[in-house]
Design a protein around this motif. Structure first.
Motif, PDB file in Angstrom:
ATOM      1  N   ALA A  20       1.044  -1.355  -0.312  1.00 44.41           N
ATOM      2  CA  ALA A  20      -0.014   0.519   0.165  1.00 44.41           C
ATOM      3  C   ALA A  20       1.257   1.329   0.033  1.00 44.41           C
ATOM      4  CB  ALA A  20      -0.455  -0.056   1.890  1.00 44.41           C
ATOM      5  N   SER A  21       0.638   2.017  -0.547  1.00 48.48           N
ATOM      6  CA  SER A  21       1.243   3.304  -0.825  1.00 48.48           C
ATOM      7  C   SER A  21       1.606   4.339   0.236  1.00 48.48           C
ATOM      8  CB  SER A  21       1.202   4.211  -2.324  1.00 48.48           C
ATOM      9  OG  SER A  21      -0.307   5.367  -2.092  1.00 48.48           O
ATOM     10  N   PRO A  22       1.691   4.948   0.682  1.00 50.78           N
ATOM     11  CA  PRO A  22       1.537   6.156   1.979  1.00 50.78           C
ATOM     12  C   PRO A  22       0.492   6.645   1.374  1.00 50.78           C
ATOM     13  CG  PRO A  22       3.875   6.182   1.466  1.00 50.78           C
ATOM     14  CD  PRO A  22       3.454   5.454   0.432  1.00 50.78           C
ATOM     15  N   ASP A  23      -0.090   7.236   1.186  1.00 49.17           N
ATOM     16  CA  ASP A  23      -1.772   7.637   0.970  1.00 49.17           C
ATOM     17  C   ASP A  23      -2.550   6.310   0.529  1.00 49.17           C
ATOM     18  OD1 ASP A  23      -0.679   9.744  -0.455  1.00 49.17           O
ATOM     19  OD2 ASP A  23      -0.918  10.037  -2.084  1.00 49.17           O
ATOM     20  N   GLU A  24      -2.743   5.264   0.280  1.00 47.70           N
ATOM     21  CA  GLU A  24      -3.626   4.520   0.313  1.00 47.70           C
ATOM     22  C   GLU A  24      -3.598   3.760   1.698  1.00 47.70           C
ATOM     23  OE1 GLU A  24      -3.337   2.282  -4.342  1.00 47.70           O
ATOM     24  OE2 GLU A  24      -1.849   1.625  -2.355  1.00 47.70           O
ATOM     25  N   ILE A  25      -3.146   4.081   3.122  1.00 48.21           N
ATOM     26  CA  ILE A  25      -2.785   3.433   4.042  1.00 48.21           C
ATOM     27  C   ILE A  25      -3.582   3.045   5.277  1.00 48.21           C
ATOM     28  CG2 ILE A  25      -1.182   5.005   5.252  1.00 48.21           C
ATOM     29  CD1 ILE A  25      -0.896   1.730   4.977  1.00 48.21           C
ATOM     30  N   TYR A  26      -4.080   4.881   5.184  1.00 50.21           N
ATOM     31  CA  TYR A  26      -5.470   4.855   5.416  1.00 50.21           C
ATOM     32  C   TYR A  26      -6.550   4.597   4.870  1.00 50.21           C
ATOM     33  CZ  TYR A  26      -2.064   8.283   6.957  1.00 50.21           C
ATOM     34  OH  TYR A  26      -0.806   8.691   7.826  1.00 50.21           O
ATOM     35  N   THR A  27      -6.658   3.693   4.468  1.00 45.73           N
ATOM     36  CA  THR A  27      -8.063   3.542   3.960  1.00 45.73           C
ATOM     37  C   THR A  27      -7.742   2.026   3.662  1.00 45.73           C
ATOM     38  OG1 THR A  27      -7.098   3.635   1.635  1.00 45.73           O
ATOM     39  CG2 THR A  27      -9.012   5.464   2.615  1.00 45.73           C
ATOM     40  N   ALA A  28      -6.904   1.006   3.617  1.00 46.44           N
ATOM     41  CA  ALA A  28      -6.488  -0.482   3.807  1.00 46.44           C
ATOM     42  C   ALA A  28      -7.482  -1.174   4.052  1.00 46.44           C
ATOM     43  CB  ALA A  28      -4.982  -0.776   3.418  1.00 46.44           C
ATOM     44  N   GLU A  29      -7.636  -2.474   3.765  1.00 49.58           N
ATOM     45  CA  GLU A  29      -8.557  -3.201   4.544  1.00 49.58           C
ATOM     46  C   GLU A  29      -7.712  -3.863   5.376  1.00 49.58           C
ATOM     47  OE1 GLU A  29     -12.563  -6.234   4.459  1.00 49.58           O
ATOM     48  OE2 GLU A  29     -11.957  -4.910   3.137  1.00 49.58           O
ATOM     49  N   ALA A  30      -7.990  -4.129   6.632  1.00 49.69           N
ATOM     50  CA  ALA A  30      -6.594  -4.685   7.700  1.00 49.69           C
ATOM     51  C   ALA A  30      -7.120  -4.488   8.517  1.00 49.69           C
ATOM     52  CB  ALA A  30      -5.788  -3.840   7.929  1.00 49.69           C
ATOM     53  N   ASP A  31      -6.313  -6.211   9.934  1.00 46.93           N
ATOM     54  CA  ASP A  31      -7.067  -6.249  10.951  1.00 46.93           C
ATOM     55  C   ASP A  31      -6.375  -4.841  11.756  1.00 46.93           C
ATOM     56  OD1 ASP A  31      -8.824  -8.531  10.009  1.00 46.93           O
ATOM     57  OD2 ASP A  31      -6.952  -9.545  10.520  1.00 46.93           O
ATOM     58  N   ILE A  32      -5.084  -5.077  11.957  1.00 49.45           N
ATOM     59  CA  ILE A  32      -4.813  -4.321  12.678  1.00 49.45           C
ATOM     60  C   ILE A  32      -3.539  -2.729  12.052  1.00 49.45           C
ATOM     61  CG2 ILE A  32      -2.775  -4.323  14.446  1.00 49.45           C
ATOM     62  CD1 ILE A  32      -3.385  -7.310  15.134  1.00 49.45           C
ATOM     63  N   PHE A  33      -3.457  -2.414  12.297  1.00 45.42           N
ATOM     64  CA  PHE A  33      -3.053  -0.487  11.640  1.00 45.42           C
ATOM     65  C   PHE A  33      -2.407  -0.401  12.655  1.00 45.42           C
ATOM     66  CE2 PHE A  33      -3.038   3.716  11.127  1.00 45.42           C
ATOM     67  CZ  PHE A  33      -1.701   3.598  10.407  1.00 45.42           C
TER      68      PHE A  33
END
Length: 157
Positions: A20-33
């Motif tokens: 995920a690019s830095p711009d995409e990280i906040y909208t990535a689907e993930a269990d844990i951020f």
């Protein structure tokens, strides 16, 4: 770092590890951020974009706030979004405990001396904090502020 992601994909599969690019990280689907570098990244504008179940990382001041009240308000918004979040200083204490024991015992320090102290704080007490917050219907962030303030100001005359 796309190269590091590629190594992990080879080891664990591209279905589990995605770039995920830095711009995409906040909208990535993930269990844990797990924010571990920059603070101030949890903002009121970003919270609705999050698709995480848990936010827990070692970066300082993850909530973009300028006061305790603003931190608690943001923590409540994160909770309302269905995400478990605990303010960083409530769970980032394993390293401080280890450093303290190492400083006190110097060359005599062993892993066997460290583990029980770290496990007590990081596993047992942290779990109790989460359970108590759930029972009281509050956020872990609000509860930990309440506990710390009570410890600091309880004995004032």
């Amino acid at each position: 770092d796309r190269n590091k992601v590629a190594v992990l994909q080879q080891k664990h599969g591209s279905d589990l590890v995605r770039y995920a690019s830095p711009d995409e990280i906040y909208t990535a689907e993930a269990d844990i951020f797990s924010p571990c570098a920059m603070g101030g990244i949890i903002t009121e504008e970003r919270i609705p974009l999050f698709r995480f179940k848990i936010i827990i990382g070692s970066a300082n001041n993850q909530l973009k706030a300028t006061s305790k009240e603003a931190e608690i308000a943001l923590a409540k918004k994160v909770a309302e979004a269905g995400i478990l979040f605990v303010v960083d200083w409530a769970h980032n204490n394993g390293g401080v405990i280890a450093a303290s024991v190492l400083w006190q015992l110097q060359e005599e320090a062993t892993q066997e001396q460290l583990n029980p102290r770290i496990e007590l704080a990081c596993r047992t007490k942290f779990r109790k904090l989460l359970e108590e917050a759930r029972e009281k219907g509050t956020t872990p962030t609000e509860l930990v502020y309440e506990k710390v303030e009570k410890m600091v100001y309880e004995n004032e005359s």
